[in-house]
Design a protein around this motif. Sequence first.
Motif, PDB file in Angstrom:
ATOM      1  N   ALA A 104       2.511  -9.142   0.562  1.00  0.00           N
ATOM      2  CA  ALA A 104       2.482  -8.799  -0.860  1.00  0.00           C
ATOM      3  C   ALA A 104       1.591  -7.578  -1.114  1.00  0.00           C
ATOM      4  O   ALA A 104       1.915  -6.710  -1.925  1.00  0.00           O
ATOM      5  N   ILE A 105       0.485  -7.503  -0.385  1.00  0.00           N
ATOM      6  CA  ILE A 105      -0.428  -6.363  -0.559  1.00  0.00           C
ATOM      7  C   ILE A 105       0.240  -5.076  -0.102  1.00  0.00           C
ATOM      8  O   ILE A 105       0.217  -4.056  -0.791  1.00  0.00           O
ATOM      9  N   GLU A 106       0.899  -5.133   1.056  1.00  0.00           N
ATOM     10  CA  GLU A 106       1.591  -3.935   1.572  1.00  0.00           C
ATOM     11  C   GLU A 106       2.651  -3.479   0.588  1.00  0.00           C
ATOM     12  O   GLU A 106       2.849  -2.289   0.364  1.00  0.00           O
ATOM     13  N   ALA A 107       3.350  -4.448  -0.020  1.00  0.00           N
ATOM     14  CA  ALA A 107       4.444  -4.108  -0.914  1.00  0.00           C
ATOM     15  C   ALA A 107       3.927  -3.507  -2.222  1.00  0.00           C
ATOM     16  O   ALA A 107       4.551  -2.622  -2.792  1.00  0.00           O
ATOM     17  N   ASN A 108       2.786  -3.995  -2.696  1.00  0.00           N
ATOM     18  CA  ASN A 108       2.286  -3.510  -3.988  1.00  0.00           C
ATOM     19  C   ASN A 108       0.762  -3.551  -4.010  1.00  0.00           C
ATOM     20  O   ASN A 108       0.145  -4.428  -4.605  1.00  0.00           O
ATOM     21  N   PRO A 109       0.139  -2.556  -3.363  1.00  0.00           N
ATOM     22  CA  PRO A 109      -1.319  -2.579  -3.232  1.00  0.00           C
ATOM     23  C   PRO A 109      -2.039  -2.514  -4.580  1.00  0.00           C
ATOM     24  O   PRO A 109      -3.132  -3.065  -4.734  1.00  0.00           O
ATOM     25  N   ARG A 110      -1.436  -1.861  -5.576  1.00  0.00           N
ATOM     26  CA  ARG A 110      -2.080  -1.743  -6.892  1.00  0.00           C
ATOM     27  C   ARG A 110      -2.276  -3.117  -7.535  1.00  0.00           C
ATOM     28  O   ARG A 110      -3.128  -3.304  -8.381  1.00  0.00           O
ATOM     29  N   ASN A 111      -1.454  -4.078  -7.108  1.00  0.00           N
ATOM     30  CA  ASN A 111      -1.458  -5.380  -7.763  1.00  0.00           C
ATOM     31  C   ASN A 111      -2.558  -6.326  -7.271  1.00  0.00           C
ATOM     32  O   ASN A 111      -2.686  -7.426  -7.787  1.00  0.00           O
TER      33      ASN A 111
END
Lengths: 320, 462
Positions: B384-391
Amino acid sequence: MLSRVADSLYWMSRYLERSENTVRQLDVTMSLLLDSSETSADTRWQRLLTSLGNPPGVEWTGDADGMTRALIFDPTNAASVTTCINAARENARQVREEISTEQWQRLNRLYHQMHSPHAQAQFRANMNDFLASIIDGIHLFKGVSDTTMIHGEGWQFIRLGRYLERAYATATLLEVYQESLLNLAEQEHSGYQYLEQVGLLRCCTSFEAYCQVYTADLSPDRILEFLLLNRDFPHALRYSIDGVRQSLDAIQRAGGRRPPDELLATAGKLHSMLRYTTINEILEGNPGAFLHSIREQCKQIHELIYRYYVQYSIQSALAV
Amino acid sequence: MRTPDGSIRPQYKALVETLACLPQEELLRRKQSADLSFLTQGITFTVYGRDEGTERIFPYDLVPRMISAQEWDRIERGLTQRITALNHFLRDVYGEGKILNDRVVPRDIVYSCKHYRRQMCGLEVPRNVYIAVVGTDLLRLRTGEFVVLEDNLRVPSGVSYMLTNRRVMKRTFPQLFHSYGVRPIEHYPQLLLNTLRSLAPEGRPEPNIVLLTPGVYNSAYFEHTYLARQMGIELVEGRDLVTHDNIVYMRTTDGLKRVDVIYRRVDDDFSDPLIFRADSGLGCAGLFNAYRAGNVTVTNAFGTGLADDKAMYAYVPDIIKYYLGEDPILPNVKTYLLTEEKSRQHVLANLDKLVVKAVGESGGYGMLIGPQSTTAQRADFARAIEANPRNYIAQPTLDFSRAPCLFGSQIEPRHVDLRPYILFGDKVNIVPGGLTRVALEKGSLVVNSSQGGGSKDTWVLE
C-alpha cells in the motif's frame, strides 16, 4: 419546537394508540367467538379487519390462528401490533432527549416484551394474559407521559396524536357496526344481541362507563349516543375531538405566528357538530354518512396539521 | 504513576494510600455503583463494523490520572501556541499562501490533502477563526515529557465523557477528590456556548445557535444530545434546515427560525450536497453559500481537516516557527514522510519497529503497529505504501506512559493518552484536564474508543 420533533412525538403517540386499539378489538373478537351466535366466525373476522381499516396484505382465509399472529406479530404487516410498537419506539429514539427517561424506559420495555423469544409461546399459552400485558404496557406509558413530561408543546403533540388516532378508530369502528347495531333495534332482544352490544362497548373499553350513565339497560340508540356524543368519557368521539381541539389551541398559543385559521376552523366545526347534534337527528338522517364524514374530517385535520406545522412550504413560511 | 526509577510520583501517594485502605468489597461496590450510573444515564457509543448500530457503555476506570500544576501549565501554553499557529496557517493557506510561497510547507502536500477544500479559497471567516473546537492527543513519554501525537481539527469528540467521568468520580470518591484540590472542568459547556456566541455573524446580537448532528446512527450521538442539552441549544439534523436567499432557517412548528451559528458535528463531505458529496442526505443544500455570504457561522470551518492531515503534522513545528517566531513548547513525535525516498526506504526496511498510519483516517483505523503485526500485515502495508506513499506516514513505536487501572480488585498498569479540549473564540480557553483514554487490553497501545478503549478522569491539581 423543531417540526421534526413534533412530527416524531405525534407519530409515536398515534402508533401506540393504534396498537392498543388493535389489541383490544382482537381480544373482544376472540372472546365473542367463544359464544355460539347467529353471527358467523367469517363475518366477525371480516368485520374486525374492516374496523381496523382493512390493513393491506391481511386477508381472512379461514385460518384464525394465522390471522391473530398476522395482526400481532407479523413484521411485514404495516398495521400489526409489533410494527406499530417498533415504529413508536423508533420515533421516540429519534427524539430521545425530548421525552423523559421514564417514558423511554416504559416504551423500551414494551418493545423488548414484543421481541422476546418467549413472546409467541406466552401468547399461545395464554392469549388473554398476553394481550392484557401489552395494554398494561401502553397504559403505563401514557401514565408516565402525563406525569413526567412538561405539559408544553411536545406533550400537546403527543396528546394530539392520541386523540386524533382514537377519534378516527372509533368512527371507523362505529361505521362498521352501526348497520347491524341499528337493525337489532327492531328485533327481539336476545342473549346473543346482548353479547354483540357488550362487545362493541368493550372494543372502546366503555362497558362499565356506559352502565354508570345508562344502567345495564343496553339499547342501540344509547350505545351510539354514548360512544358518539358523551362529553365526559375519554373514548367517546366528542371527548376525543375536544382533546384534539384543546391541544391545537395550546400549540397555537405557544407560537407567535398567525393562527392556523383553516386548521382551527376544521377542528372547531367537527367539535361543534358533535356538541350540538342530537342522537335523534343522527338516527333520522344517515348515521353511516355521518360517521363517514367524521372520518373525512379527521383526515383533513391531520393533513392541515402537516401543512401548517410540519411540511409547510418555505414560501408560505417566509410570507408570514 | 511511577517515575522511571520505579518510585511512586508524589501526587499519587494519597491516592495509593486511600486505595490500599479500602477493603476489596468496598472498592468493587463503588465500581459497580459507578457502572450502574453510566448504564442508567445511557452513556453509550456506537461501534461500527460489528453488529450494525451496537450500542456500548463507554468503559470507565475508577482510578483518576493526575497532572501537576507545572505539567499542566506547560501543556496549556503549548496547546495555545499550537492552535494559534494552526489557525494562522489555515487562514494563510486559504488566503495569500505566504507559507507556500516561502516554501516552508510544500504546495503539493497541501493540494494533495484529502481534506483540502478549494471552495474555501479567498473566503473570510468570522473573526478569522477556522478552528473553534479542537481536541489534541498527547502522550507522556518515559522522560516525563508530553508530546503531541495528533491534532483533531474537524469534529473532535469525547468531551461528554470527560464531563460525565468527572461527575461519576466525584460521587465515587468524594473525600479523596476534595482533599486533592482538583481544578474544575464543569463549565466547559458554558465556555463552548460563549465561544460559539463570539463567532456569530455581525449584527446578530442574540444569535440562534444550534448543534448539527448526523442523527441517531452516528457513533457520537449521545455526545451531541448531551452537549445540546447542557448548552440549552437546539439539536438539529440536516433535514431540519432549509436555506433561502443565502439565509439558513430551521423548520419549527412556529415557522422558519433563522439560524446564526452552527456547531457542526457533521464532516465537510456530508454538510452540503450542492458543494460536497451530492449523495449525502445528512447536510443542508445551500449551507455553504449562506456561509460564504457571511449569513451563518459554521464551526469548525470547512477544510480545517487540511491541518490535521498526518503528513501535515510533520510540518507543525515549522508552522509554529514561521508564524509565531517561537520554538514549539510541546514537541512532535518523529514522523517519516513516505514521499521522501530516503525515509520510505528506511521505513520499508523497519516496518516491524514502526507505527504506520494512513494520513486521512482517524479513530485507530488504517493503522499498522509494527512490533505487534504479522508478516502478512506488514507485506500488505508495504504494498500500500509503494502504491500511494502520500497516503501514509510512519512514526517510531513510542514507549508512552501507563496509568494504574482497576480490574476486578486488582490494580494494573495500562497505556494512556490525553486529549485536552481547546476552545478558540475571542480568546483561547482550555479546561484543565481532558479525556484520558486507556488501552484496556494488556500491552495494547491503541486507546481509541472505536477500538475498544476506555477512559478515566483526569485531575489537574491546584
